[in-house]
Motif scaffolding. Structure first.
Motif, PDB file in Angstrom:
ATOM      1  N   ARG A   1       0.696  -1.602   0.263  1.00 52.33           N
ATOM      2  CA  ARG A   1      -0.032   0.057  -0.064  1.00 52.33           C
ATOM      3  C   ARG A   1       0.921   1.437  -0.342  1.00 52.33           C
ATOM      4  O   ARG A   1       0.508   2.255  -1.014  1.00 52.33           O
ATOM      5  CB  ARG A   1      -0.804  -0.388   1.517  1.00 52.33           C
ATOM      6  CG  ARG A   1      -1.720   1.446   1.380  1.00 52.33           C
ATOM      7  CD  ARG A   1      -2.812   1.412   2.369  1.00 52.33           C
ATOM      8  NE  ARG A   1      -2.418   1.403   4.328  1.00 52.33           N
ATOM      9  CZ  ARG A   1      -2.075   0.271   4.229  1.00 52.33           C
ATOM     10  NH1 ARG A   1      -2.142  -1.213   4.160  1.00 52.33           N
ATOM     11  NH2 ARG A   1      -1.470   0.206   5.588  1.00 52.33           N
TER      12      ARG A   1
ATOM     13  N   THR B   1       1.594   3.925  -2.716  1.00 51.46           N
ATOM     14  CA  THR B   1       0.933   5.076  -3.062  1.00 51.46           C
ATOM     15  C   THR B   1       2.541   6.303  -3.078  1.00 51.46           C
ATOM     16  O   THR B   1       2.505   7.210  -4.138  1.00 51.46           O
ATOM     17  CB  THR B   1       0.214   5.401  -1.480  1.00 51.46           C
ATOM     18  OG1 THR B   1      -0.826   4.362  -1.236  1.00 51.46           O
ATOM     19  CG2 THR B   1      -0.023   7.054  -1.409  1.00 51.46           C
TER      20      THR B   1
ATOM     21  N   ARG C   1       1.961  10.176  -5.102  1.00 46.13           N
ATOM     22  CA  ARG C   1       1.092  11.276  -3.612  1.00 46.13           C
ATOM     23  C   ARG C   1       1.915  10.514  -2.270  1.00 46.13           C
ATOM     24  O   ARG C   1       1.612   9.423  -1.506  1.00 46.13           O
ATOM     25  CB  ARG C   1      -0.081   9.886  -3.657  1.00 46.13           C
ATOM     26  CG  ARG C   1      -0.643  10.000  -4.606  1.00 46.13           C
ATOM     27  CD  ARG C   1      -2.270   9.504  -4.860  1.00 46.13           C
ATOM     28  NE  ARG C   1      -2.414   8.087  -5.036  1.00 46.13           N
ATOM     29  CZ  ARG C   1      -2.325   7.039  -4.096  1.00 46.13           C
ATOM     30  NH1 ARG C   1      -3.331   7.778  -3.459  1.00 46.13           N
ATOM     31  NH2 ARG C   1      -2.662   6.463  -4.237  1.00 46.13           N
TER      32      ARG C   1
ATOM     33  N   ALA D   1       2.639  12.247   0.337  1.00 47.95           N
ATOM     34  CA  ALA D   1       1.913  12.727   1.537  1.00 47.95           C
ATOM     35  C   ALA D   1       1.072  11.582   1.700  1.00 47.95           C
ATOM     36  O   ALA D   1       1.416  11.221   3.025  1.00 47.95           O
ATOM     37  CB  ALA D   1       0.553  13.681   2.024  1.00 47.95           C
ATOM     38  N   GLN D   2       0.507  10.858   1.096  1.00 48.84           N
ATOM     39  CA  GLN D   2      -0.684   9.664   1.381  1.00 48.84           C
ATOM     40  C   GLN D   2       0.082   8.188   1.652  1.00 48.84           C
ATOM     41  O   GLN D   2      -0.309   7.536   2.370  1.00 48.84           O
ATOM     42  CB  GLN D   2      -1.082   9.559   0.479  1.00 48.84           C
ATOM     43  CG  GLN D   2      -2.243  10.810   0.030  1.00 48.84           C
ATOM     44  CD  GLN D   2      -2.140  11.790  -0.892  1.00 48.84           C
ATOM     45  OE1 GLN D   2      -1.117  11.580  -1.096  1.00 48.84           O
ATOM     46  NE2 GLN D   2      -3.132  12.381  -0.649  1.00 48.84           N
TER      47      GLN D   2
ATOM     48  N   GLU E   1       2.836   7.934   3.637  1.00 51.08           N
ATOM     49  CA  GLU E   1       3.201   8.444   5.138  1.00 51.08           C
ATOM     50  C   GLU E   1       2.519   8.213   5.712  1.00 51.08           C
ATOM     51  O   GLU E   1       0.762   8.778   6.134  1.00 51.08           O
ATOM     52  CB  GLU E   1       3.313   9.603   5.544  1.00 51.08           C
ATOM     53  CG  GLU E   1       4.962  10.082   4.981  1.00 51.08           C
ATOM     54  CD  GLU E   1       5.890  11.641   5.329  1.00 51.08           C
ATOM     55  OE1 GLU E   1       4.564  11.965   5.851  1.00 51.08           O
ATOM     56  OE2 GLU E   1       6.529  11.898   5.598  1.00 51.08           O
ATOM     57  N   GLU E   2       2.533   6.950   7.210  1.00 53.55           N
ATOM     58  CA  GLU E   2       1.889   6.803   7.998  1.00 53.55           C
ATOM     59  C   GLU E   2       2.194   6.409   9.171  1.00 53.55           C
ATOM     60  O   GLU E   2       3.337   5.902   9.811  1.00 53.55           O
ATOM     61  CB  GLU E   2       1.180   4.747   7.629  1.00 53.55           C
ATOM     62  CG  GLU E   2       0.322   5.201   6.054  1.00 53.55           C
ATOM     63  CD  GLU E   2      -0.045   3.592   5.930  1.00 53.55           C
ATOM     64  OE1 GLU E   2      -0.336   2.707   6.751  1.00 53.55           O
ATOM     65  OE2 GLU E   2      -0.943   3.453   4.671  1.00 53.55           O
TER      66      GLU E   2
END
Length: 667
Positions: A376, A380, A385, A387-388, A390-391
């Motif tokens: 995932r 991304t 993307r 920013a998305q 980063e979790e």
């Protein structure tokens, strides 16, 4: 058959088999092997186990290993492997003078391949050709890891049509690439036996005719000038790769000449040298590559060129990896394209400390959530993307300029833990504290409930064994029947609860094959489920509830079904779990001699009072386990928040006396 193989068949630890040998004079004596690795007659061991109520699983691979040891020498196995050819019935030998022993091995090999798959069967033959050691597959990569690495090649511009593995071992990564669209496969391995194995495995499991060569890729590249779309590899990390044998002007060392202790960075540059511009390499490497001082100059050059795109730390204790004591990493690299902009950021992922990696028991890793997380965040990131991608506590995107310090340390963990959202951490801390308070309250309630007992003088009960009660129809004792089917399709498998699930308190996780002409044993509400073999700290039983209803009975578990008009299930379960069953077959596991367990003969109403007491004790254990998990969660979340600067202690939360007390609290 070795002691390790016996332990796998019976479902106990290797130490348990060792204890059987020491404690039981009638345990079969070794028939061969060495003092440190003895070999036993499997038929004699089966008879010994059967006399003690132990069942052994039918395992074709272990049967093949046993026959290989008894029928062929290592040299004979090496010759057979080199001359194997596929046939309609499995494999045939190219040697016209095939002996009866070889014919028998080929028949067993075909059966093992049909049941366990060609790769496992051929690997057993290759291991024997190496001298019988089962850890000889130097470049063996777990299938689940190989699948993830191949998936990380996507998306490439035109799909991974041409793939190279310069340290191919048994060919697992090449097979994974073919399953995802690779049409040309190239491999090389320093071991001739491994190269032959890779060729046979790829031939058996794909429709691609792979070009596999023998030799040391770093010193004798079999494919000079070859440009591929992707490189997949899990090269062996060595302490000294003989760097003095390579030329300093070798065009592969575009990012710096690797030192003699930096074999991993030599493999990284070898992979990049074989890529077309824009091509991608996915390598499995030991974690020290990201931080080793001698490699910082090459790491810096890789970053400046935009060649390194991601570093992903995997959980430790992955099975079958030689680096099991370390955290293996996946490095994703791309060959810089002069027509494209230089990448200015790197994705760092740490799955080693996440919840998904810690949900396994013992050496197990709950792999699916780990793999899904990696897929995932990478997809991304590669889609632009950042920013998305980063979790919290999982991944972060770091600018190249921020990594180019004196150490050029690319270890994901520290940077991932620092890149967290304070608001998210605060919410997680509140949630964890609320859960802790709730579990502590449940534990207090449970401890109050178990205190509802009174003293009596020694009870003199009449008792009966479960075997006698079963003869009288008061209980039924059931076990799952071993499957003899060779079917392996998912639709032939049913979810089943195993002895391990009961001992660890986890949900049903097993799979069993369902025979067309027989029915599986299904769990009903109120059934008492007992592990056949349990550790001294494992749960002794589980009472079937709505979650287990209808689930099939799996291996290493027995089911006691009571007549509710005559016996209370909690009453029976309490005595099964609370009475010493006498001598066990080993100190590291307790063999559950269920049929010998004695149950008091009491009126049903009195049974129900005892059953309620046993149920409350069971709830107390469960409440304690939940409270322990809540404590661990609170400590992890709050420690992370404090270290990363996302949380701070409130004013007045500490006193001078607290700080001065070495025990951590006021006196």
């Amino acid at each position: 058959m070795t002691a390790t193989e016996i332990s796998k068949l019976v479902g106990v630890t290797r130490a348990t088999v060792s204890n059987w040998r020491k404690r039981h004079d009638d345990f079969p004596k070794p028939v061969g092997g060495t003092e440190f690795r003895p070999v036993f007659d499997w038929n004699a061991v089966q008879t010994w186990l059967a006399d003690r109520g132990q069942d052994a699983t039918d395992a074709p691979i272990l049967s093949l290993q046993t026959e290989l040891r008894s029928a062929l020498s290592s040299d004979d196995a090496r010759i057979l492997l080199a001359g194997l050819k596929p046939s309609d019935s499995g494999w045939v030998s190219s040697d016209p003078a095939t002996t009866d022993a070889v014919s028998g091995v080929l028949k067993t090999l075909a059966h093992a391949a049909e049941v366990e798959g060609p790769r496992a069967a051929l690997q057993a033959l290759a291991d024997h050709a190496h001298g019988g050691e089962q850890n000889v597959g130097l470049y063996r990569t777990p299938e689940l890891v190989a699948t993830l690495m191949a998936e990380l090649l996507e998306p490439l511009h035109a799909g991974p049509a041409r793939v190279l593995d310069p340290a191919c071992g048994g060919g697992s990564l090449l097979v994974a690439a073919a399953e995802r669209g690779a049409t040309e496969l190239y491999g090389q391995d320093i071991s001739e036996t491994q190269a032959v194995l890779a060729r046979l495995v790829v031939q058996a499991e794909t429709e691609v005719d792979a070009d596999i060569a023998t030799g040391d890729s770093l010193h004798d590249d079999a494919f000079p000038g070859l440009e591929v779309d992707a490189v997949l590899s899990s090269p062996l990390s060595v302490r000294d790769w003989a760097a003095d044998r390579v030329h300093i002007d070798d065009p592969r060392w575009a990012y710096g000449t690797p030192g003699r202790m930096d074999s991993d960075l030599a493999w990284v540059q070898h992979a990049l040298a074989h890529l077309r511009p824009g091509g991608r390499a996915v390598l499995l490497l030991p974690a020290h590559v990201a931080s080793k001082a001698s490699g910082r100059r090459i790491r810096g050059a890789l970053l400046r060129a935009g060649a390194l795109r991601a570093v992903i730390t995997l959980p430790p204790r992955l099975p079958q990896l030689l680096w099991a004591r370390l955290n293996p990493q996946i490095w994703i690299l791309e060959k810089p394209d002069t027509d494209a902009a230089v990448a200015d950021s790197v994705l760092l992922v740490d799955t080693a400390a996440g919840e998904a990696a810690q949900s396994g028991a013992g050496d197990a890793v709950d792999w699916p959530p780990v793999a899904e997380t990696v897929r995932r965040v990478w997809s991304t990131f590669v889609e632009g993307r950042a920013a998305q991608a980063e979790e919290p506590n999982v991944s972060t995107v770091v600018r190249v300029v921020d990594l180019l310090d004196e150490e050029v340390d690319l270890t994901p963990g520290p940077r991932v833990r620092l890149a967290i959202d304070p608001e998210i951490v605060a919410v997680e801390a509140d949630t964890a504290l609320s859960r802790l308070r709730a579990t502590v309250a449940e534990l207090a309630d449970a401890s109050e409930a178990v205190g509802q007992v009174r003293q009596i003088s020694g009870a003199t009960w009449r008792t009966a064994t479960l075997s006698d009660l079963a003869s009288g129809g008061a209980v039924r004792i059931l076990r799952a029947q071993p499957s003899r089917s060779t079917a392996s399709d998912d639709e032939d498998l049913r979810l089943a609860i195993t002895g391990r699930d009961i001992a660890t308190g986890g949900p049903a996780s097993g799979k069993i094959k369902v025979e067309p002409d027989s029915l599986a044993v299904e769990v009903a509400i109120g059934d008492v489920l007992v592990p056949t073999v349990r550790g001294p700290r494992g749960q002794a039983f589980r009472i079937g509830g709505p979650e287990e209803e209808g689930i099939a009975l799996g291996p290493n578990v027995q089911l006691v079904r009571t007549d509710p008009q005559r016996l209370d299930p909690w009453f029976v379960a309490g005595f099964i779990g609370g009475i010493d069953e006498g001598p066990s077959l080993g100190t590291t596991a307790i063999h559950s001699a269920l049929h010998r367990t004695r149950i008091p003969l009491l009126p049903l109403a009195q049974q129900q009072r005892y059953g309620e007491a046993f149920r409350r004790l069971h709830q107390l254990r469960a409440a304690l386990a939940q409270a322990g998990e809540a404590v661990d969660q609170v400590a992890e979340v709050m420690t992370t928040g404090l270290v990363a600067g996302a949380l701070e202690p409130t004013a007045g939360s500490a006193t001078h006396e607290d700080i001065g007390n070495p025990r951590g609290g006021s006196e």
